[in-house]
Design a protein around this motif. Structure first.
Motif, PDB file in Angstrom:
ATOM      1  N   GLY A 154      -5.607  -1.765   6.039  1.00  9.18           N
ATOM      2  CA  GLY A 154      -6.534  -0.808   6.638  1.00  9.18           C
ATOM      3  C   GLY A 154      -6.291  -0.618   8.122  1.00  9.18           C
ATOM      4  N   ARG A 155      -5.935  -1.701   8.800  1.00  8.58           N
ATOM      5  CA  ARG A 155      -5.622  -1.600  10.220  1.00  8.58           C
ATOM      6  C   ARG A 155      -4.399  -0.732  10.449  1.00  8.58           C
ATOM      7  NH1 ARG A 155      -2.838  -6.272  13.756  1.00  8.58           N
ATOM      8  NH2 ARG A 155      -3.080  -5.371  15.828  1.00  8.58           N
ATOM      9  N   THR A 173       0.848  -1.184   0.000  1.00 11.61           N
ATOM     10  CA  THR A 173       0.000   0.000   0.000  1.00 11.61           C
ATOM     11  C   THR A 173       0.881   1.230   0.000  1.00 11.61           C
ATOM     12  OG1 THR A 173      -1.863   1.091   1.131  1.00 11.61           O
ATOM     13  CG2 THR A 173      -0.128   0.168   2.504  1.00 11.61           C
ATOM     14  N   GLU A 225      -5.476  -7.253   2.911  1.00 12.80           N
ATOM     15  CA  GLU A 225      -6.022  -5.915   2.705  1.00 12.80           C
ATOM     16  C   GLU A 225      -6.561  -5.341   4.010  1.00 12.80           C
ATOM     17  OE1 GLU A 225      -8.950  -6.434  -0.297  1.00 12.80           O
ATOM     18  OE2 GLU A 225      -7.497  -6.682  -1.925  1.00 12.80           O
ATOM     19  N   THR A 226      -7.148  -6.198   4.843  1.00 14.60           N
ATOM     20  CA  THR A 226      -7.621  -5.746   6.149  1.00 14.60           C
ATOM     21  C   THR A 226      -6.462  -5.270   7.013  1.00 14.60           C
ATOM     22  OG1 THR A 226      -9.461  -7.310   6.031  1.00 14.60           O
ATOM     23  CG2 THR A 226      -8.917  -6.420   8.199  1.00 14.60           C
ATOM     24  N   PRO A 231      -2.055   7.071   7.991  1.00 17.44           N
ATOM     25  CA  PRO A 231      -1.888   6.931   6.540  1.00 17.44           C
ATOM     26  C   PRO A 231      -0.648   7.620   5.988  1.00 17.44           C
ATOM     27  CG  PRO A 231      -3.493   8.637   6.994  1.00 17.44           C
ATOM     28  CD  PRO A 231      -3.078   8.082   8.337  1.00 17.44           C
ATOM     29  N   LYS A 266      -3.375   1.802   8.611  1.00 17.55           N
ATOM     30  CA  LYS A 266      -3.677   3.216   8.375  1.00 17.55           C
ATOM     31  C   LYS A 266      -4.587   3.794   9.445  1.00 17.55           C
ATOM     32  CE  LYS A 266      -2.802   3.132   3.439  1.00 17.55           C
ATOM     33  NZ  LYS A 266      -3.263   3.501   2.074  1.00 17.55           N
ATOM     34  N   ILE A 267      -5.354   2.941  10.123  1.00 18.23           N
ATOM     35  CA  ILE A 267      -6.193   3.436  11.213  1.00 18.23           C
ATOM     36  C   ILE A 267      -5.389   3.591  12.497  1.00 18.23           C
ATOM     37  CG2 ILE A 267      -8.134   2.841  12.707  1.00 18.23           C
ATOM     38  CD1 ILE A 267      -9.478   1.561  10.313  1.00 18.23           C
TER      39      ILE A 267
END
Length: 325
Positions: A281-282, A135, A277-278, A289, A284-285
């Protein structure tokens, strides 16, 4: 994921529902992730200062352990280096310890090229089922604010590409690497796999890793028994020896032509790639980011510390699911 395969007909497939089977333990682990109880063990306190050098030249006052501790707290609480210095100083004062705290310039200088202590995998751990994905992370520079306020075209935005390898068995990040945005995923794969100290029996990745170089590398590192699950593109064709001696890629192409791509995804377990992919996202949270460091060596250290933080949270406990419908 935009333009997903057969997106217009996905409403015909019933979505599975899951329930958490260890809610009490998982709920407690979520509470512990926000616990701000901090202390320094006698071993850490003794190792806070670096040993005196016996050779000529300057000597560091602080050990690598103290630098890693300060940088980790700064990333966890999302603070710049100056605020990190003040935060750690207040903690040391509250604990009543007689320790000096590295200043922000020392944290910046020592953070470049800092080698983090790697956690050894337990001998009882089994083979790794690895999911690899990447990412983009923003870095400091001109961006949307300059364009919106001054109505000018900003310079080309710079990014860093974060490559992560997730172990599906333990839920931990087995390997991570930060590269510039012009480095392709297959190019970064060798350095990523060098960080793994166990046997990989299953490898799942998206179509960006399709090709003989990736397959040859995996077979060379982990043997011919490694199960490789990489979808070929729509335009993929069989090799010249597909009739008599088909390769793994030929077998995947033939299975997709026979039963369809979605049936192959289910039968091969490719849908497990969504857990990678999860994990992105984890990241970036929880971590953020974008990267706070401005130099590339410091950014690589920041990414390694972010991996260490997420793995620490996973160690506290993770949810276990079962299908209910």
């Amino acid at each position: 994921m935009p333009h997903k395969f057969n997106d217009g007909r996905r409403h015909k497939f019933e979505k599975k529902r899951y329930r958490i089977t260890n809610w009490a333990g998982y709920n407690e682990s979520l509470r512990r992730r926000g616990d701000v109880t901090i202390w320094l063990s006698p071993e850490v306190e003794a190792a806070w200062r670096a040993e005196r050098r016996k050779t000529r030249g300057g000597q560091p006052v602080y050990s690598d352990l103290s630098i890693v501790t300060c940088l980790t707290l700064g990333i966890v609480y999302n603070q710049p280096l100056r605020q990190t210095e003040g935060f750690v100083g207040s903690l040391v004062k509250l604990m009543g310890l007689d320790l000096l705290v590295p200043d922000y310039s020392t944290l910046s200088r020592r953070g470049a090229g800092l080698i983090l202590p790697m956690k050894a995998r337990a001998s009882t751990d089994g083979p790794i089922h690895l999911v690899v994905d990447s990412t983009g992370l923003k870095i400091f520079g001109e961006g949307e604010w300059l364009e919106n306020k001054h109505k000018t075209k900003a310079k080309r935005k710079s990014w860093r590409k974060l490559h992560l390898g997730l172990d599906l068995v333990t839920g931990e990040i087995a390997c991570s690497e930060l590269t510039t945005d012009d480095v392709g995923d297959p190019t970064a794969l060798p350095e990523l796999l060098d960080q793994i100290d166990g046997d990989v029996t299953r490898f799942i990745a998206d179509g960006a890793y399709d090709g003989d170089p990736t397959s040859d590398l995996l077979v060379k590192l982990f043997g011919v028994d490694v199960e490789i699950t990489i979808p070929p593109p729509k335009t993929a064709v069989l090799s010249a020896e597909a009739v008599g001696n088909p390769t793994l890629r030929d077998q995947r192409i033939a299975a997709i032509r026979t039963g369809g791509r979605m049936a192959w995804q289910v039968s091969s377990g490719y849908n497990q790639r969504s857990r990678g992919e999860t994990q992105m996202g984890r990241w970036k949270i929880v971590i953020g980011p974008k990267l706070k460091a401005r130099s590339f060596p410091n950014q690589k250290t920041e990414a390694k510390i972010g991996t260490h933080i997420l793995n620490k949270m996973t160690e506290l406990g993770r949810a276990k699911f079962e299908v209910v419908a």
